[in-house]
Design a protein around this motif. Structure first.
Motif, PDB file in Angstrom:
ATOM      1  N   THR A  90      -7.620   5.238  -6.649  1.00  0.00           N
ATOM      2  CA  THR A  90      -7.473   4.186  -5.638  1.00  0.00           C
ATOM      3  C   THR A  90      -7.448   2.812  -6.287  1.00  0.00           C
ATOM      4  N   VAL A  93       0.841  -1.206   0.000  1.00  0.00           N
ATOM      5  CA  VAL A  93       0.000   0.000   0.000  1.00  0.00           C
ATOM      6  C   VAL A  93       0.869   1.247   0.000  1.00  0.00           C
ATOM      7  N   ALA A 139      -9.863  -4.027   3.386  1.00  0.00           N
ATOM      8  CA  ALA A 139      -9.221  -3.096   4.312  1.00  0.00           C
ATOM      9  C   ALA A 139      -8.041  -2.363   3.704  1.00  0.00           C
ATOM     10  N   SER A 140      -7.431  -2.889   2.648  1.00  0.00           N
ATOM     11  CA  SER A 140      -6.233  -2.220   2.142  1.00  0.00           C
ATOM     12  C   SER A 140      -6.455  -1.739   0.712  1.00  0.00           C
ATOM     13  N   SER A 141      -6.127  -0.479   0.498  1.00  0.00           N
ATOM     14  CA  SER A 141      -6.259   0.073  -0.843  1.00  0.00           C
ATOM     15  C   SER A 141      -5.058   0.962  -1.123  1.00  0.00           C
ATOM     16  N   GLY A 142      -4.419   0.717  -2.240  1.00  0.00           N
ATOM     17  CA  GLY A 142      -3.260   1.505  -2.635  1.00  0.00           C
ATOM     18  C   GLY A 142      -3.668   2.647  -3.548  1.00  0.00           C
TER      19      GLY A 142
END
Lengths: 134, 140
Positions: free
Chosen positions: A51, A9, A58-61
């Motif tokens: 995004t 991320v 829960a995780s977005s880069g």
């Protein structure tokens, strides 16, 4: 280990911010560039972030979706002695706004630092986790 | 008997996994601080923790099962906690931004530091309890 994805991320954010910094650098370098004989001067460029979901909810880069050229009119400066001046004595220059670019640069560098700090903290926590029970 | 020894460790282990998940959520918020339209997320830790505890107390069907080929094989217990989607919430905008991004960098940084301190605290509890168990086993 779920904390490993923090590196993905924050890594994606660091590379996106680095690309933004790159675009700022080329805008500033061309701030005073004069238009060629065809009248097409340098147009300032801006990155557009987007995004990216990474695995779970829960995780977005983040990634650079597009690099867009500004539609502002090119700057025309009255300078009759300039070799590229037209019949009225005007020189066409790029539409880069140096003040805007400096603000952009500071913002990019702060975000870069924040993400590096996140990675450092995650690394420290993971190393401590590896020593669990010793 | 051995389960009684490790029950306290299980509790802390679940808390540690949830803390790691929250750390990841906050890292995503910080990564997307400049993305237009991004809405920040956060974990309702109390809800997530009680959901993880309920799951292990009333687990009629464990999610992870190991195949057993003998009547006296001991079945594996699913012990890992995980973040349910109902304990993940969206953060509100503190200062409205033109691009619709709801990440407040000061808040996120404070949350990040808070969460890492709590993660380390949980880690210390685990270390202390495992030392207690070890000295009880050795009996010295």
């Amino acid at each position: 280990m779920s904390m490993f994805s923090i590196f993905n991320v924050s890594g994606s954010a660091v590379s996106a911010q680095a690309q933004r910094l790159n675009v700022v650098a080329s805008n500033l370098a061309n701030a005073d560039a004069v238009a060629g004989p065809d009248g097409q001067g340098y147009k300032s460029r801006q990155v557009v972030f987007e995004t990216v979901p990474m695995g779970s909810d829960a995780s977005s880069g983040v990634r650079v979706n597009a690099i867009k050229e500004s539609n502002e009119p090119l700057r025309r400066v009255h300078n009759p002695s300039h070799p590229s001046a037209d019949a009225d004595g005007y020189v066409t220059q790029s539409n880069v706004n140096p003040v805007e670019e400096m603000v952009n640069m500071i913002s990019a560098s702060r975000s870069y630092q924040n993400n590096v700090e996140v990675m450092n903290t995650a690394k420290t926590l993971m190393l401590k986790t590896l020593q669990m029970g010793q | 008997m051995f389960a009684n020894l490790t029950n306290a460790l299980d509790f802390q282990a679940k808390a540690l996994v949830l803390r790691a998940d929250r750390q990841r959520v906050i890292a995503s918020n910080i990564a997307n601080a400049d993305t237009p339209g991004y809405v920040g997320r956060d974990v309702n830790f109390k809800e997530a923790m009680s959901a993880a505890l309920d799951e292990s107390n009333t687990s009629s069907a464990p999610r992870l099962t190991a195949s057993t080929s003998h009547a006296r094989h001991i079945p594996l217990q699913a012990q890992t906690a995980s973040l349910g989607s109902n304990s993940l919430a969206y953060t509100a905008q503190t200062q409205p931004a033109m691009d619709g991004n709801s990440v407040d960098m000061d808040r996120e940084r404070a949350n990040f530091v808070d969460n890492s301190v709590r993660y380390e605290a949980t880690l210390r509890f685990i270390n202390g309890q495992s030392k207690t168990i070890l000295s009880a086993i050795q009996g010295q």
